[in-house]
Scaffold this motif. Structure first.
Motif, PDB file in Angstrom:
ATOM      1  N   VAL A  51      15.359  -4.308 -12.465  1.00 16.27           N
ATOM      2  CA  VAL A  51      17.112  -4.496 -12.739  1.00 16.27           C
ATOM      3  C   VAL A  51      17.893  -4.107 -13.314  1.00 16.27           C
ATOM      4  CG1 VAL A  51      16.515  -6.759 -12.703  1.00 16.27           C
ATOM      5  CG2 VAL A  51      16.815  -6.017 -15.131  1.00 16.27           C
ATOM      6  N   ASN A  52      19.128  -3.757 -13.234  1.00 19.57           N
ATOM      7  CA  ASN A  52      19.950  -2.130 -14.267  1.00 19.57           C
ATOM      8  C   ASN A  52      19.843  -1.321 -13.494  1.00 19.57           C
ATOM      9  OD1 ASN A  52      22.720  -2.185 -15.797  1.00 19.57           O
ATOM     10  ND2 ASN A  52      21.166  -1.716 -17.617  1.00 19.57           N
ATOM     11  N   TYR A  53      18.985  -0.752 -12.560  1.00 18.32           N
ATOM     12  CA  TYR A  53      18.635   0.689 -12.348  1.00 18.32           C
ATOM     13  C   TYR A  53      19.591   1.729 -11.402  1.00 18.32           C
ATOM     14  CZ  TYR A  53      18.641  -0.660  -7.164  1.00 18.32           C
ATOM     15  OH  TYR A  53      19.016  -0.411  -6.161  1.00 18.32           O
ATOM     16  N   ALA A  54      20.003   2.773 -11.824  1.00 12.97           N
ATOM     17  CA  ALA A  54      20.467   3.890 -11.899  1.00 12.97           C
ATOM     18  C   ALA A  54      19.497   5.238 -11.111  1.00 12.97           C
ATOM     19  CB  ALA A  54      20.694   4.798 -13.144  1.00 12.97           C
ATOM     20  N   ILE A  55      20.154   5.519 -10.004  1.00 15.30           N
ATOM     21  CA  ILE A  55      19.617   6.513  -9.519  1.00 15.30           C
ATOM     22  C   ILE A  55      19.720   7.840  -9.920  1.00 15.30           C
ATOM     23  CG2 ILE A  55      19.277   7.312  -6.738  1.00 15.30           C
ATOM     24  CD1 ILE A  55      19.333   4.357  -5.932  1.00 15.30           C
ATOM     25  N   LEU A  56      19.010   8.558  -9.457  1.00 14.38           N
ATOM     26  CA  LEU A  56      18.679  10.189  -9.425  1.00 14.38           C
ATOM     27  C   LEU A  56      18.614  10.435  -8.521  1.00 14.38           C
ATOM     28  CD1 LEU A  56      17.392  10.896 -12.964  1.00 14.38           C
ATOM     29  CD2 LEU A  56      19.602  10.448 -12.534  1.00 14.38           C
ATOM     30  N   ASN A 127      23.054   0.563  -2.764  1.00 16.41           N
ATOM     31  CA  ASN A 127      23.707  -0.680  -2.281  1.00 16.41           C
ATOM     32  C   ASN A 127      23.495  -1.188  -3.552  1.00 16.41           C
ATOM     33  OD1 ASN A 127      25.465  -2.556  -1.194  1.00 16.41           O
ATOM     34  ND2 ASN A 127      23.982  -3.768  -1.634  1.00 16.41           N
ATOM     35  N   ASN A 128      22.255  -1.580  -4.145  1.00 18.62           N
ATOM     36  CA  ASN A 128      21.972  -2.039  -5.272  1.00 18.62           C
ATOM     37  C   ASN A 128      22.084  -1.894  -6.774  1.00 18.62           C
ATOM     38  OD1 ASN A 128      21.466  -4.568  -3.636  1.00 18.62           O
ATOM     39  ND2 ASN A 128      19.477  -3.891  -3.582  1.00 18.62           N
ATOM     40  N   CYS A 129      21.729  -0.368  -6.789  1.00 18.86           N
ATOM     41  CA  CYS A 129      22.227   0.313  -8.574  1.00 18.86           C
ATOM     42  C   CYS A 129      23.198   0.207  -8.836  1.00 18.86           C
ATOM     43  CB  CYS A 129      21.848   2.029  -8.118  1.00 18.86           C
ATOM     44  SG  CYS A 129      23.262   2.870  -7.079  1.00 18.86           S
TER      45      CYS A 129
END
Length: 224
Positions: A51-56, A127-129
């Motif tokens: 949940v509540n994630y950031a993509i690098l 889309n989900n990040c």
């Protein structure tokens, strides 16, 4: 082999509008599309994500357009410690060495999906990040197309005006950081297009981690 040559407007034009121009001339009619758009169909990938994630997104097709892995590591730690984001690392199979460097140096937990996703799966991930931090490559363009609200990009200015920065009428959620030589002249877009529209040899690692933190703080500090 071809049967017709389609004329294009002179000068550098943002790529979305260049393609729109081409198809309008080809079809001999206007096309009512204001921005890139991808409709996402969810699959079971979503159920395995934090949940509540950031993509690098550490990848890019050219080494000159890749921010140092150490910078991504530091930004990931900043996102975890200050904004409570979980971190998901993404890239292509060509980024395995950088992903190993990330693993060797990062002192926090994260989900490593480098080289493990198709383009469709990457689109679902984005889309989900909550936030994407990326080199100027395919990932930010996908993010714009899925209407992601927080897109942060590091760019050495290559193809300035063609792929970056995004016109505000397409999105105002695309935050791009350039080397200092470009940032000091952002008031003069036409001049920058003339200098960097075809290519840029500026060092992308002239962009500091602190500069990225400044941009992140502008968006996220008020939410704390």
């Amino acid at each position: 082999y071809y049967t017709i040559l389609i004329p294009a407007k002179d000068g550098i034009q943002f790529e979305f509008y260049r393609n729109k121009e081409f198809f309008e001339i080809l079809f001999e009619e206007g096309i009512d599309i204001a921005k890139p758009s991808i409709k996402i169909k969810m699959n079971n990938l979503s159920s395995h994500l934090p949940v509540n994630y950031a993509i690098l997104f550490i990848g890019s097709s050219s080494k000159s357009r890749k921010w140092k892995v150490e910078n991504f590591i530091e930004i990931g730690k900043y996102l975890k410690n200050n904004f409570q984001f979980n971190i998901v690392l993404c890239g292509s199979q060509n980024d395995f060495i950088d992903a190993q460097t990330f693993s060797d140096l990062a002192d926090y937990k994260y989900l490593n999906l480098v080289g493990k996703t198709s383009l469709i799966e990457l689109s679902i991930l984005i889309n989900n990040c909550e936030i994407l931090i990326s080199n100027e490559t395919s990932a930010p363009h996908i993010a714009v197309a899925v209407n992601l609200k927080n897109i942060f990009v590091v760019s050495n200015g290559n193809h300035f005006g063609r792929f970056t920065p995004y016109p505000k009428k397409i999105t105002d959620k695309y935050h791009v950081i350039f080397p200092p030589l470009i940032e000091k002249d952002l008031f003069d877009i036409d001049s920058l297009i003339g200098k960097y529209g075809a290519s840029s040899s500026l060092n992308i690692n002239g962009i500091t981690v602190e500069r990225m933190k400044e941009e992140l703080n502008k968006v996220f500090l008020y939410k704390l």
